[in-house]
Scaffold this motif. Structure first.
Motif, PDB file in Angstrom:
ATOM      1  N   ILE A  39      -6.730 -22.736  59.996  1.00 47.59           N
ATOM      2  CA  ILE A  39      -7.596 -23.927  60.048  1.00 47.59           C
ATOM      3  C   ILE A  39      -8.214 -24.210  58.685  1.00 47.59           C
ATOM      4  O   ILE A  39      -8.268 -25.366  58.248  1.00 47.59           O
ATOM      5  N   ALA A  40      -8.678 -23.186  57.989  1.00 47.11           N
ATOM      6  CA  ALA A  40      -9.290 -23.385  56.671  1.00 47.11           C
ATOM      7  C   ALA A  40      -8.312 -24.062  55.716  1.00 47.11           C
ATOM      8  O   ALA A  40      -8.662 -25.027  55.025  1.00 47.11           O
ATOM      9  N   ALA A  41      -7.075 -23.582  55.675  1.00 46.19           N
ATOM     10  CA  ALA A  41      -6.087 -24.164  54.768  1.00 46.19           C
ATOM     11  C   ALA A  41      -5.653 -25.552  55.235  1.00 46.19           C
ATOM     12  O   ALA A  41      -5.445 -26.457  54.423  1.00 46.19           O
ATOM     13  N   MET A  42      -5.534 -25.718  56.527  1.00 42.78           N
ATOM     14  CA  MET A  42      -5.115 -27.009  57.077  1.00 42.78           C
ATOM     15  C   MET A  42      -6.144 -28.097  56.771  1.00 42.78           C
ATOM     16  O   MET A  42      -5.806 -29.163  56.266  1.00 42.78           O
ATOM     17  N   ILE A  43      -7.401 -27.826  57.068  1.00 43.78           N
ATOM     18  CA  ILE A  43      -8.458 -28.820  56.847  1.00 43.78           C
ATOM     19  C   ILE A  43      -8.704 -29.029  55.353  1.00 43.78           C
ATOM     20  O   ILE A  43      -9.027 -30.123  54.915  1.00 43.78           O
ATOM     21  N   GLY A  44      -8.539 -27.989  54.555  1.00 46.70           N
ATOM     22  CA  GLY A  44      -8.764 -28.088  53.114  1.00 46.70           C
ATOM     23  C   GLY A  44      -7.628 -28.740  52.353  1.00 46.70           C
ATOM     24  O   GLY A  44      -7.752 -29.021  51.164  1.00 46.70           O
ATOM     25  N   TYR A  45      -6.495 -29.003  53.020  1.00 46.93           N
ATOM     26  CA  TYR A  45      -5.347 -29.621  52.361  1.00 46.93           C
ATOM     27  C   TYR A  45      -5.682 -31.079  52.054  1.00 46.93           C
ATOM     28  O   TYR A  45      -5.946 -31.867  52.957  1.00 46.93           O
ATOM     29  N   ASN A  46      -5.697 -31.430  50.790  1.00 52.22           N
ATOM     30  CA  ASN A  46      -6.146 -32.770  50.406  1.00 52.22           C
ATOM     31  C   ASN A  46      -5.524 -33.181  49.065  1.00 52.22           C
ATOM     32  O   ASN A  46      -6.239 -33.426  48.103  1.00 52.22           O
ATOM     33  N   PRO A  47      -4.192 -33.286  49.001  1.00 54.20           N
ATOM     34  CA  PRO A  47      -3.550 -33.658  47.735  1.00 54.20           C
ATOM     35  C   PRO A  47      -3.806 -35.124  47.371  1.00 54.20           C
ATOM     36  O   PRO A  47      -4.279 -35.911  48.202  1.00 54.20           O
ATOM     37  N   ALA A  48      -3.459 -35.476  46.169  1.00 52.37           N
ATOM     38  CA  ALA A  48      -3.695 -36.840  45.662  1.00 52.37           C
ATOM     39  C   ALA A  48      -3.012 -37.895  46.527  1.00 52.37           C
ATOM     40  O   ALA A  48      -3.584 -38.970  46.762  1.00 52.37           O
ATOM     41  N   TRP A  49      -1.815 -37.620  47.027  1.00 56.25           N
ATOM     42  CA  TRP A  49      -1.119 -38.625  47.827  1.00 56.25           C
ATOM     43  C   TRP A  49      -1.875 -38.926  49.125  1.00 56.25           C
ATOM     44  O   TRP A  49      -1.855 -40.057  49.609  1.00 56.25           O
ATOM     45  N   MET A  50      -2.570 -37.912  49.691  1.00 55.09           N
ATOM     46  CA  MET A  50      -3.368 -38.165  50.893  1.00 55.09           C
ATOM     47  C   MET A  50      -4.605 -38.990  50.547  1.00 55.09           C
ATOM     48  O   MET A  50      -5.000 -39.863  51.318  1.00 55.09           O
ATOM     49  N   GLN A  51      -5.190 -38.741  49.403  1.00 55.67           N
ATOM     50  CA  GLN A  51      -6.332 -39.549  48.963  1.00 55.67           C
ATOM     51  C   GLN A  51      -5.912 -41.013  48.787  1.00 55.67           C
ATOM     52  O   GLN A  51      -6.666 -41.923  49.124  1.00 55.67           O
ATOM     53  N   THR A  52      -4.694 -41.220  48.300  1.00 57.29           N
ATOM     54  CA  THR A  52      -4.169 -42.583  48.155  1.00 57.29           C
ATOM     55  C   THR A  52      -4.013 -43.237  49.524  1.00 57.29           C
ATOM     56  O   THR A  52      -4.371 -44.407  49.700  1.00 57.29           O
ATOM     57  N   LEU A  53      -3.504 -42.498  50.507  1.00 59.49           N
ATOM     58  CA  LEU A  53      -3.381 -43.045  51.860  1.00 59.49           C
ATOM     59  C   LEU A  53      -4.746 -43.410  52.434  1.00 59.49           C
ATOM     60  O   LEU A  53      -4.894 -44.448  53.098  1.00 59.49           O
TER      61      LEU A  53
END
Length: 173
Positions: A39-53
């Protein structure tokens, strides 16, 4: 038992407009630590492409007459920081229910829909577990299905990448 019959999920699914279940097999002798690490890694996943979305989403929800309070910023969590009590915040979600080494259910509610994210560890045999990541969506207004059907293809990509990040963290440990 099907994951959709899990007692913690059944009432949510009963009134859902959309349910998505993604299941992976894992092997662990430490389900409590593995669930938190995932859960920690899943929720913390936030690459630039997701920020763009999220930035594109911001414009889209405004076109539908809704508002978004900025772009979510998922901070990296350590496993011990994953909240396991109802009412605590997990990123932009709020924990609804949790049981160490078994499941965590969290929700995010907006004017157009409420979404629940559930991560459930289901024992199979010995050290084998099914790791279910469940998305449950309930629409509140006409904008709910319009919004969700537009983002649905991206939802699948995002959730799969978040799961991959969580699994990579388990393999690295």
């Amino acid at each position: 038992m099907s994951i959709q019959q899990h007692p913690i999920l059944t009432p949510l699914i009963a009134q859902a407009n959309h349910v998505d279940v993604k299941t992976r097999q894992i092997r662990t002798a430490e389900p409590e630590q593995e669930l938190r690490r995932f859960i920690a890694a899943m929720i913390g996943y936030n690459p630039a492409w997701m920020q763009t979305l999220y930035a594109i989403r911001w414009g889209f929800v405004r076109m539908l007459g809704m508002r978004q309070d900025g772009i979510p910023n998922s901070n990296q969590l350590r496993p011990e920081q994953v909240p396991m009590q109802a009412g605590q915040n997990l990123g932009f979600f709020k924990v609804v229910a949790a049981a160490e080494g078994q499941y965590l259910v969290a929700s995010a509610s907006e004017s157009h829909l409420t979404a629940w994210l559930a991560v459930v560890l289901e024992p199979v045999a010995g050290l084998e577990y099914k790791l279910h990541t469940v998305t449950i969506v309930r629409y509140h207004a006409w904008t709910g299905p319009v919004y969700f059907n537009v983002i649905r293809p991206f939802h699948h990509v995002v959730v799969n990448q978040m799961i991959n990040a969580g699994l990579a963290n388990l393999q690295a440990a």
